[in-house]
Design an enzyme around this catalytic site. Structure first.
Site, PDB file in Angstrom:
ATOM      1  N   PHE A 123       0.876   7.774  -5.606  1.00 13.10           N
ATOM      2  CA  PHE A 123       0.362   7.056  -4.660  1.00 13.10           C
ATOM      3  C   PHE A 123       0.635   7.116  -3.291  1.00 13.10           C
ATOM      4  O   PHE A 123       0.036   6.506  -2.148  1.00 13.10           O
ATOM      5  CB  PHE A 123       0.729   5.622  -4.951  1.00 13.10           C
ATOM      6  N   LYS A 124       1.686   8.140  -2.928  1.00  9.62           N
ATOM      7  CA  LYS A 124       1.914   8.200  -1.556  1.00  9.62           C
ATOM      8  C   LYS A 124       0.584   8.869  -0.629  1.00  9.62           C
ATOM      9  O   LYS A 124       0.740   8.763   0.560  1.00  9.62           O
ATOM     10  CB  LYS A 124       3.291   9.153  -1.410  1.00  9.62           C
ATOM     11  N   ASP A 125      -0.192   9.591  -1.435  1.00 10.46           N
ATOM     12  CA  ASP A 125      -1.122   9.763  -0.586  1.00 10.46           C
ATOM     13  C   ASP A 125      -2.277   8.824  -0.149  1.00 10.46           C
ATOM     14  O   ASP A 125      -2.893   9.144   1.119  1.00 10.46           O
ATOM     15  CB  ASP A 125      -2.462  10.701  -1.788  1.00 10.46           C
ATOM     16  N   MET A 128      -0.549   8.396   3.140  1.00 10.71           N
ATOM     17  CA  MET A 128      -0.111   9.621   3.893  1.00 10.71           C
ATOM     18  C   MET A 128      -1.519  10.249   4.625  1.00 10.71           C
ATOM     19  O   MET A 128      -1.457  10.864   5.640  1.00 10.71           O
ATOM     20  CB  MET A 128       0.716  10.594   3.098  1.00 10.71           C
TER      21      MET A 128
END
Ligand code: PLP
Length: 486
Positions: A123-125, A128
């Site tokens: 989920f960091k995409d 980011m």
């Protein structure tokens, strides 16, 4: 919209002014002076929007000093089916964060919201990727450059590299412990051939990498000269980008604004669920925000008892949901600030106490720091904990019942969600990674490999580009200096 520090000793700043920074100069975290409100009529008008359209509407309430046309273009370029292409069978990639109903019975409705269809399968995409485009845009306006320097044990480093690769004015220097990441994670990072990405494999463990980052960051002259910055989870723009998918999940799961939903969030640094808190403060009809932790249960302990007690590194367990192996949740301070009525002086005292005594107690017992824990329920927060055996059982159960393989972090979420689900209130569990990233545990649970999205089949066989280095700060500085040319 102006931003203030939770510690109250830093000047108010605009969105663009805090975009490239981390902590406020007084050691606090930035928050908007007040949360923008979203009316029922506005929420209704948002029902028909694409993800990018919705992202623009939410972002423009926070990034008021970026021209709207530019912001719209940044959102359009970030949230495309092409970037979020790792949607699985039965999911529509164009939805960006598609929902999947697991269960809809007398016990309640259990739904997964996929946040992990981006380039690095976590989920960091979601945040980011936007940060990469925002940074490039802001640097071009100032004709400036930025050298991102960080340490990773896996997910954050790869999300940062995939977001910043090929971006003008940006270089990434990322430290990772040599031969300590999974083969998949290593391949994901080291196979990048972009000339602005530098992978440095340090002979040591993750803490050695982090110590090197701290040592370099403490050299203020070096930091200024080489335009060193970070992209850690306290970055405000990251939090704002995450607010969007709470709105998206809500709108996709409901037909009208009379309906409430709850979210369960696999949590570590409290960044993801902090965005849920902000969405709720903006007026999104969220019933409960369920914090799910693994064996590292600092947050569960707080939301059950009102006692916040950080753990030492030696007390931090290495688990099979490693991205939640955190003993000091860096975004938690943002929530505490709201909980204690935005009293910066008191907030500073509480977090000084974290440094000196290892924590604080808001449960209102005699001799404690305060009694605001009783207000936690007004903010919708509840919590639960999941351990390795729960993960294995949940991965098996979800696979057996619904034919879906979930990753270990999402399994922690599903386990805890089931403890809080109520009839009549859909429970959305945020899927924070795809199972291919944590294949060792999928094998343990299901006796076979997790399926890999197209394009990742042979990732371990691709040529790798990285530098091996001792944990030597001076060498590290010389390496950075020789590549920035500053
Ligand atoms: C980072 C991460 C988490 C924890 O998110 P926080 O914002 O740190 O609470 C959970 N699951 C996965 C897969 C992650 O990468």
């Amino acid at each position: 919209m102006q931003y203030v520090s939770t510690r109250g000793q830093a000047p108010a700043q605009s969105f663009s002014e805090i975009l490239l920074g981390g902590l406020a100069p007084d050691g606090g975290l930035y928050l908007p002076v007040e949360y923008p409100r979203v009316s029922g009529a506005e929420l209704d008008a948002w029902r028909g929007l694409s993800y990018a359209g919705l992202a623009f509407e939410v972002l423009k309430k926070f990034a008021t000093d970026i021209p709207e046309a530019d912001l719209r273009e940044l959102a359009r370029k970030t949230y495309t089916a092409e970037v979020y292409r790792n949607a699985r069978a039965g999911e529509d990639a164009a939805q960006i964060t598609p929902l999947r109903v697991l269960e809809d019975g007398d016990g309640g409705k259990l739904v997964l919201q996929a946040l992990s269809n981006g380039p690095t399968l976590a989920f960091k995409d979601m945040a980011m990727q936007l940060l990469g485009n925002l940074f490039e845009y802001a640097l071009a306006r100032q004709n400036a450059q930025l050298n991102i320097f960080g340490a990773t044990s896996g997910d954050t480093g790869s999300a940062a590299e995939y977001a910043m690769r090929g971006k003008k004015g940006i270089r990434v220097f990322m430290l990772s412990p040599y031969r300590k990441m999974s083969a998949f994670q290593t391949a994901q990072m080291f196979s990048l051939q972009d000339p602005n990405i530098f992978n440095i494999a340090v002979q040591g463990v993750f803490d050695d990498c982090q110590d090197m980052v701290k040592a370099v960051s403490n050299d203020l002259a070096f930091k200024a000269r080489h335009k060193i910055g970070t992209v850690n989870s306290i970055n405000w723009a990251r939090v704002v980008a995450q607010v969007v998918y709470y709105f998206r999940g809500y709108l996709a799961a409901t037909a009208s604004n009379d309906q409430k939903v709850s979210f369960t969030v696999p949590s570590g640094n409290f960044g993801n669920i902090c965005a849920g808190h902000i969405a709720r403060m903006m007026g999104l009809p969220i019933d409960q925000l369920v914090v799910a932790t693994n064996e590292n249960d600092v947050l569960d302990e707080f939301f059950r008892t009102g006692v916040y007690r950080v753990r030492k590194s030696a007390e931090t367990y290495h688990t099979t949901s490693p991205s939640m192996d955190i003993s000091k949740a860096s975004n938690f301070e943002r929530f505490v600030y709201d909980l204690i009525g935005r009293d910066a002086k008191r907030l500073s005292a509480l977090f000084r106490k974290v440094e000196t005594e290892g924590g604080f107690d808001l449960s209102g017992e005699p001799g404690s720091d305060g009694d605001e824990f009783r207000k936690v329920a007004e903010y919708g927060f509840v919590s639960g904990k999941s351990v390795h055996a729960d993960r294995i059982a949940t991965i098996r159960d979800v696979h057996q019942r619904y034919g879906v393989t979930i990753d270990t972090h999402t399994a922690d979420g599903v386990k805890v969600a089931r403890e809080h689900i109520k009839p009549g209130v859909p429970m959305l569990v945020l899927e924070t990674a795809l199972p291919a990233k944590f294949n060792e545990t999928i094998r343990e649970a299901l006796g076979r490999d997790a399926e890999r999205p197209a394009g990742f089949e042979n990732i371990e066989a691709l040529p790798q580009r990285f530098e091996v280095m001792n944990a030597d700060v001076e060498k590290m500085k010389a390496y950075i200096a020789s590549h920035t040319g500053l």
